[in-house]
Design a protein around this motif. Structure first.
Motif, mmCIF file in Angstrom:
data_model
loop_
_atom_site.group_PDB
_atom_site.id
_atom_site.type_symbol
_atom_site.label_atom_id
_atom_site.label_comp_id
_atom_site.label_asym_id
_atom_site.label_seq_id
_atom_site.Cartn_x
_atom_site.Cartn_y
_atom_site.Cartn_z
ATOM 1 N N THR A 15 0.850 -1.199 0.000
ATOM 2 C CA THR A 15 0.000 0.000 0.000
ATOM 3 C C THR A 15 0.883 1.246 0.000
ATOM 4 O O THR A 15 0.660 2.192 -0.764
ATOM 5 C CB THR A 15 -0.930 0.008 1.232
ATOM 6 N N LEU A 16 1.905 1.223 0.854
ATOM 7 C CA LEU A 16 2.817 2.364 0.942
ATOM 8 C C LEU A 16 3.572 2.557 -0.371
ATOM 9 O O LEU A 16 3.754 3.689 -0.845
ATOM 10 C CB LEU A 16 3.817 2.147 2.097
ATOM 11 N N GLU A 17 3.954 1.439 -0.979
ATOM 12 C CA GLU A 17 4.757 1.510 -2.207
ATOM 13 C C GLU A 17 3.955 2.103 -3.375
ATOM 14 O O GLU A 17 4.420 3.004 -4.072
ATOM 15 C CB GLU A 17 5.262 0.095 -2.545
ATOM 16 N N VAL A 18 2.731 1.617 -3.559
ATOM 17 C CA VAL A 18 1.943 2.092 -4.695
ATOM 18 C C VAL A 18 1.496 3.547 -4.463
ATOM 19 O O VAL A 18 1.432 4.345 -5.412
ATOM 20 C CB VAL A 18 0.772 1.136 -5.025
ATOM 21 N N LEU A 31 -7.162 17.046 -6.120
ATOM 22 C CA LEU A 31 -8.119 16.687 -5.077
ATOM 23 C C LEU A 31 -8.351 15.182 -5.226
ATOM 24 O O LEU A 31 -8.786 14.718 -6.286
ATOM 25 C CB LEU A 31 -9.428 17.465 -5.252
ATOM 26 N N ILE A 32 -8.018 14.433 -4.166
ATOM 27 C CA ILE A 32 -8.108 12.972 -4.212
ATOM 28 C C ILE A 32 -9.047 12.478 -3.118
ATOM 29 O O ILE A 32 -8.878 12.825 -1.948
ATOM 30 C CB ILE A 32 -6.703 12.334 -4.038
ATOM 31 N N PHE A 33 -10.039 11.704 -3.511
ATOM 32 C CA PHE A 33 -10.960 11.093 -2.552
ATOM 33 C C PHE A 33 -10.477 9.672 -2.263
ATOM 34 O O PHE A 33 -10.065 8.952 -3.177
ATOM 35 C CB PHE A 33 -12.382 11.001 -3.133
ATOM 36 N N LEU A 34 -10.599 9.265 -0.995
ATOM 37 C CA LEU A 34 -10.236 7.897 -0.612
ATOM 38 C C LEU A 34 -11.441 7.230 0.028
ATOM 39 O O LEU A 34 -11.964 7.710 1.034
ATOM 40 C CB LEU A 34 -9.057 7.898 0.370
ATOM 41 N N ARG A 35 -11.888 6.139 -0.600
ATOM 42 C CA ARG A 35 -13.079 5.430 -0.124
ATOM 43 C C ARG A 35 -12.713 4.025 0.336
ATOM 44 O O ARG A 35 -11.729 3.444 -0.130
ATOM 45 C CB ARG A 35 -14.127 5.345 -1.236
ATOM 46 N N GLY A 39 -10.782 0.806 8.407
ATOM 47 C CA GLY A 39 -9.634 -0.085 8.420
ATOM 48 C C GLY A 39 -9.215 -0.601 7.056
ATOM 49 O O GLY A 39 -8.392 -1.505 6.950
ATOM 50 N N ALA A 40 -9.757 -0.033 5.990
ATOM 51 C CA ALA A 40 -9.446 -0.513 4.635
ATOM 52 C C ALA A 40 -8.018 -0.148 4.202
ATOM 53 O O ALA A 40 -7.458 -0.789 3.318
ATOM 54 C CB ALA A 40 -10.444 0.051 3.630
ATOM 55 N N GLY A 41 -7.453 0.891 4.813
ATOM 56 C CA GLY A 41 -6.083 1.275 4.453
ATOM 57 C C GLY A 41 -5.959 2.677 3.871
ATOM 58 O O GLY A 41 -4.919 3.019 3.287
ATOM 59 N N PHE A 45 -2.476 4.615 2.912
ATOM 60 C CA PHE A 45 -2.213 5.095 1.558
ATOM 61 C C PHE A 45 -1.749 6.562 1.603
ATOM 62 O O PHE A 45 -0.773 6.932 0.947
ATOM 63 C CB PHE A 45 -3.483 4.951 0.705
ATOM 64 N N CYS A 46 -2.442 7.365 2.411
ATOM 65 C CA CYS A 46 -2.058 8.787 2.538
ATOM 66 C C CYS A 46 -0.651 8.920 3.115
ATOM 67 O O CYS A 46 0.118 9.792 2.708
ATOM 68 C CB CYS A 46 -3.046 9.534 3.437
ATOM 69 N N ARG A 47 -0.341 8.032 4.067
ATOM 70 C CA ARG A 47 0.991 8.052 4.689
ATOM 71 C C ARG A 47 2.076 7.807 3.636
ATOM 72 O O ARG A 47 3.077 8.515 3.574
ATOM 73 C CB ARG A 47 1.043 6.992 5.792
#
Ligand SMILES: Nc1ncnc2c1ncn2[C@@H]1O[C@H](COP(=O)(O)OP(=O)(O)OP(=O)(O)O)[C@@H](O)[C@H]1O
Ligand SMILES: [Mg+2]
Length: 155
Positions: A15-18, A31-35, A39-41, A45-47
């Motif tokens: 997750t961190l790599e991609v 502007l990025i939405f994360l759905r 606990g999905a991650g 991903f933001c980290r």
């Protein structure tokens, strides 16, 4: 030509790599939405994304603060939102959402559905779903600029 990118991420490091790979393709004003469910991650991903942009410290979930700002090297500003605890979408007006979304900032928004009607259209939508012990990642383009990013990511 596809306007989405999909991959299975077997563990957190993937997750961190991609997310880092996506960060490398951004101009810094998206502007990025994360759905995805609890606990999905999304924060993971933001980290990965914020770290790849040069932030060495912690990337905490802005669950109670709603937004966490970062000023990175070169002056890039990133605003990481978590709207899970927003009582009503109209509360976004009180936190001055327009000021955050205007101008040359990167905005990452977890739980954008909680701000429905008070958020503009995003460039990219990141969706994380549970898949066995890992996650299935889908990144969809929602603007012309977003499509160009997907093309570069898919190469
Ligand atoms: N690809 C992956 N495979 C397995 N576990 C993962 C993967 N990516 C992240 N995780 C794990 O998922 C857990 C929850 O991650 P995270 O806090 O990022 O979720 P979230 O979607 O932000 O949740 P919330 O909705 O509560 O904000 C963490 O323990 C993290 O290590
Ligand atoms: Mg989170």
């Amino acid at each position: 030509m596809s306007n989405y990118y999909q991959r299975v991420l077997p563990d957190e490091s993937e997750t961190l790599e991609v997310a880092g790979r996506l960060a490398a393709e951004l101009a810094g004003e998206e502007l990025i939405f994360l759905r995805g469910e609890l606990g999905a991650g999304k924060t993971t991903f933001c980290r990965g994304l914020i770290r790849r942009l040069g932030h060495a410290g912690a990337v905490k979930s802005p669950t109670f603060t709603l937004v966490e700002p970062y000023v990175l090297e070169g002056g890039l500003e990133v605003f990481h939102f978590d709207l899970y605890r927003l009582g009503d979408p109209s509360e976004l007006e009180y936190i001055g959402i327009d000021d955050y979304l205007e101008g040359r900032h990167l905005c990452l928004v977890e739980w954008p559905e909680r701000g429905e009607g008070f958020l503009p259209a995003c460039d990219l939508q990141v969706t994380l779903e549970l898949a066995g012990d890992g996650r299935r990642l889908t990144i969809e383009a929602n603007s012309e600029h977003g499509e160009q990013i997907i093309q570069r990511l898919s190469r």
